[in-house]
Design a protein around this motif. Structure first.
Motif: not given
Length: 116
Positions: A21-26, A56-77
């Motif tokens: 998780s990556c929590a933003a202060s703003g 849109r999302t994009n990934y390094a070839d080495s992680v495609k199909g294994r990693f997923t990035i997502s953002r929750d703007n309501a939680k700033n995370t």
């Protein structure tokens, strides 16, 4: 200035899963790109995955199909779901926020260790 704080790293066995998780202060909704990078010992920092504000999302070839990035703007995370982890995924993972023309913002990083 917005600050970023990563969490969720640790030790996991190969084949396992982990969510960072990556929590933003703003608000993060104004950032064009929210991304995850990683840096393994003795190697350069590399892009793992990026979430663009238009959905849109994009990934390094080495992680495609294994990693997923997502953002929750309501939680700033931003999240990085990592599945089927491999020992070569061992690295310090950094959260990154980018809104041109301002400088990129980095978190302090969280260590992920994948044991074989």
């Amino acid at each position: 200035q917005v600050q970023l704080a990563e969490s969720g790293g640790g030790l996991v066995q190969a084949g396992g899963s982990m969510r960072l998780s990556c929590a933003a202060s703003g608000t993060i909704s104004s950032f064009i790109v929210m991304a995850w990078y990683r840096q393994a010992p003795g190697k350069q920092r590399e892009l793992v995955g990026a979430s663009v504000s238009d959905g849109r999302t994009n990934y390094a070839d080495s992680v495609k199909g294994r990693f997923t990035i997502s953002r929750d703007n309501a939680k700033n995370t931003v999240y990085l779901q990592m599945n089927s982890l491999k020992p070569e995924d061992t690295a310090v993972y950094y959260c990154n926020a980018f809104k041109p023309p301002y400088p990129q913002i980095w978190g302090q990083g969280t260590l992920v260790t994948v044991s074989s």
